[in-house]
Design a protein around this motif. Structure first.
Motif, PDB file in Angstrom:
ATOM      1  N   GLY A 263      33.856 -49.007  65.664  1.00  0.00           N
ATOM      2  CA  GLY A 263      32.472 -49.177  66.095  1.00  0.00           C
ATOM      3  C   GLY A 263      31.969 -47.957  66.836  1.00  0.00           C
ATOM      4  O   GLY A 263      31.133 -48.064  67.744  1.00  0.00           O
TER       5      GLY A 263
ATOM      6  N   SER B  70      29.915 -45.706  66.002  1.00  0.00           N
ATOM      7  CA  SER B  70      28.548 -45.257  65.748  1.00  0.00           C
ATOM      8  C   SER B  70      27.500 -46.069  66.497  1.00  0.00           C
ATOM      9  O   SER B  70      26.305 -45.779  66.411  1.00  0.00           O
ATOM     10  CB  SER B  70      28.255 -45.317  64.237  1.00  0.00           C
ATOM     11  OG  SER B  70      28.408 -46.639  63.746  1.00  0.00           O
ATOM     12  N   GLY B  71      27.909 -47.083  67.245  1.00  0.00           N
ATOM     13  CA  GLY B  71      26.967 -47.858  68.042  1.00  0.00           C
ATOM     14  C   GLY B  71      26.547 -47.122  69.302  1.00  0.00           C
ATOM     15  O   GLY B  71      27.006 -46.007  69.582  1.00  0.00           O
ATOM     16  N   ARG B  72      25.681 -47.745  70.077  1.00  0.00           N
ATOM     17  CA  ARG B  72      25.142 -47.078  71.267  1.00  0.00           C
ATOM     18  C   ARG B  72      26.245 -46.699  72.246  1.00  0.00           C
ATOM     19  O   ARG B  72      26.290 -45.565  72.743  1.00  0.00           O
ATOM     20  CB  ARG B  72      24.119 -47.982  71.960  1.00  0.00           C
ATOM     21  CG  ARG B  72      23.477 -47.351  73.186  1.00  0.00           C
ATOM     22  CD  ARG B  72      22.495 -48.277  73.858  1.00  0.00           C
ATOM     23  NE  ARG B  72      21.355 -48.578  73.003  1.00  0.00           N
ATOM     24  CZ  ARG B  72      20.347 -49.385  73.337  1.00  0.00           C
ATOM     25  NH1 ARG B  72      20.363 -49.992  74.515  1.00  0.00           N
ATOM     26  NH2 ARG B  72      19.348 -49.588  72.508  1.00  0.00           N
TER      27      ARG B  72
ATOM     28  N   ALA C  20      33.098 -52.417  68.033  1.00  0.00           N
ATOM     29  CA  ALA C  20      32.312 -53.061  66.980  1.00  0.00           C
ATOM     30  C   ALA C  20      32.005 -54.499  67.371  1.00  0.00           C
ATOM     31  O   ALA C  20      32.885 -55.243  67.805  1.00  0.00           O
ATOM     32  CB  ALA C  20      33.076 -53.020  65.658  1.00  0.00           C
TER      33      ALA C  20
ATOM     34  N   SER D 146      23.571 -47.694  78.355  1.00  0.00           N
ATOM     35  CA  SER D 146      23.697 -48.425  77.093  1.00  0.00           C
ATOM     36  C   SER D 146      23.204 -49.858  77.177  1.00  0.00           C
ATOM     37  O   SER D 146      23.255 -50.576  76.180  1.00  0.00           O
ATOM     38  CB  SER D 146      25.173 -48.438  76.642  1.00  0.00           C
ATOM     39  OG  SER D 146      25.647 -47.134  76.409  1.00  0.00           O
TER      40      SER D 146
END
Length: 282
Positions: free
Chosen positions: A14, A16-18, A69, A164
Motif C-alpha cells: 500500500g 502509493s496511498g497518502r 493497504a 495524512s
C-alpha cells in the motif's frame, strides 16, 4: 526470502496511498534510513501486485512487511476488504517465510471510550472502526489456520498521522470548521508524526517479540485548534453536535516497553514532521 536486517528494508504494502507517499518522501529524502532499502508495493510500484490475486515472487530480499493497504470509507461490503487485504499479506509472509508483519488497524476501534484506551479494549462506534476490529479478528483466525507456517504479526491501532489525516487535508481546502465543546475547546486527539511513525516501525520490525495488538501513537493528545493555529490555517468554531467526541487518547505504555520512550505529541512538532513528509497547506 530473508536477509540481514541491517542490509535490507521491509516490504511496504500500500505504498502509493497518502500515508505510503509520506513515508516514501521521508525515505527518499534521507530521513528514514531503513525506508531507503524498502520494497514499495503498488499497482505500478517496485512490487506490482493486485492483492486480490496470487502474489508474484519478490524481486529481492526484504525484512518484514508493513501493511498500509486498506479501505477507509464506503459501504460495509467495501470496508470488509480490509480483512481480505490483511489475509493476503499474511499468506504472502507465510509463503516466503517473512516476518514480522505489521498491519495498520486504527484507534477508531475504541469508538467513544473515555480515558486512555488500552489494547484489551474495543468498542467501535462507526463502520470503519467495526471493519478494522473485524480485520484484527480475521488476522487471528488466519494465523491459527496457517499453523506452524504463520508469521509473527502485530495489529497496530494507529493514531491520527500528522499530514495524512482529515484535519490536515481540510486545511488545504480552505476554511476549516471546528467543533467547540462546552469547556470552550475543540476535539483533542491522539497523534503521531510521520517521522516518529517511520522510526517506530523500524523499532517494531527489529523487536524480538511483539504482541498481537499494539497502540501506535505519541503520548498525550493534541488540541485540533492548536494544530490549526500552528499551521496558520483559516478556521472558525461551531457548537459541537451531541454525537461529537471530545477526546481520543491512547495508552502507550506497551509501545514504550517495546520501542523505547517516545516524545509526547505537540502541535509544532507534528507540523514540522508533516512538512518534512511533504505536507503543505498550498
Amino acid at each position: 526470502m530473508t536477509a540481514p536486517f541491517s542490509q535490507t528494508g521491509p516490504l511496504i504494502l500500500g505504498g502509493s496511498g497518502r500515508l505510503g507517499r509520506a513515508l516514501r518522501r521521508l525515505a527518499d529524502d534521507g530521513h528514514w534510513a531503513q525506508g531507503r532499502n524498502a520494497l514499495w508495493h503498488g499497482r505500478r510500484g517496485d512490487y506490482a501486485w493486485d492483492m486480490r490475486d496470487t502474489p508474484p515472487p519478490l524481486p529481492r530480499a526484504v525484512h518484514g512487511i508493513v501493511v498500509l493497504a486498506g479501505v477507509t470509507a464506503g459501504t460495509p461490503d467495501a470496508l470488509a476488504a480490509n480483512a481480505d487485504l490483511a489475509r493476503a499479506a499474511l499468506r504472502l509472509a507465510a509463503r516466503d517465510g517473512l516476518g514480522p508483519v505489521l498491519l495498520m488497524s486504527s484507534a477508531a476501534v475504541y469508538g467513544r471510550r473515555a480515558g486512555a484506551c488500552r489494547e484489551n479494549d474495543a468498542a467501535p462506534a462507526g463502520a470503519y472502526g467495526a471493519a478494522k476490529l473485524e480485520m484484527e479478528r480475521a488476522i487471528a483466525h488466519e494465523i491459527e489456520r496457517l499453523g506452524p507456517a504463520a508469521p509473527r504479526a502485530c495489529c497496530l491501532r494507529l493514531a491520527n498521522v500528522a499530514g495524512s489525516d482529515q484535519l490536515f487535508g481540510a486545511m488545504g481546502d480552505g476554511m476549516v470548521t471546528l467543533d467547540r465543546f462546552a469547556d470552550g475547546h475543540g476535539p483533542r486527539r491522539a497523534y503521531i508524526g510521520p517521522l516518529t511513525l517511520a522510526r517506530g516501525l523500524s523499532a517494531l520490525l527489529a523487536a524480538p517479540a511483539l504482541p498481537a495488538i499494539l497502540n501506535l501513537a505519541q503520548p498525550g493528545t493534541v488540541a485540533m485548534e492548536a494544530l490549526l493555529d500552528a499551521a496558520g490555517a483559516e478556521w472558525r468554531w461551531r457548537p459541537a453536535p451531541q454525537a461529537a467526541l471530545p477526546e481520543t487518547r491512547l495508552d502507550t505504555a506497551r509501545l514504550a516497553a517495546i520501542a523505547g520512550a517516545i516524545a509526547p505529541a505537540t502541535a509544532p512538532g507534528l507540523l514540522a514532521e508533516a512538512r518534512l513528509a511533504g505536507w503543505s497547506r498550498a
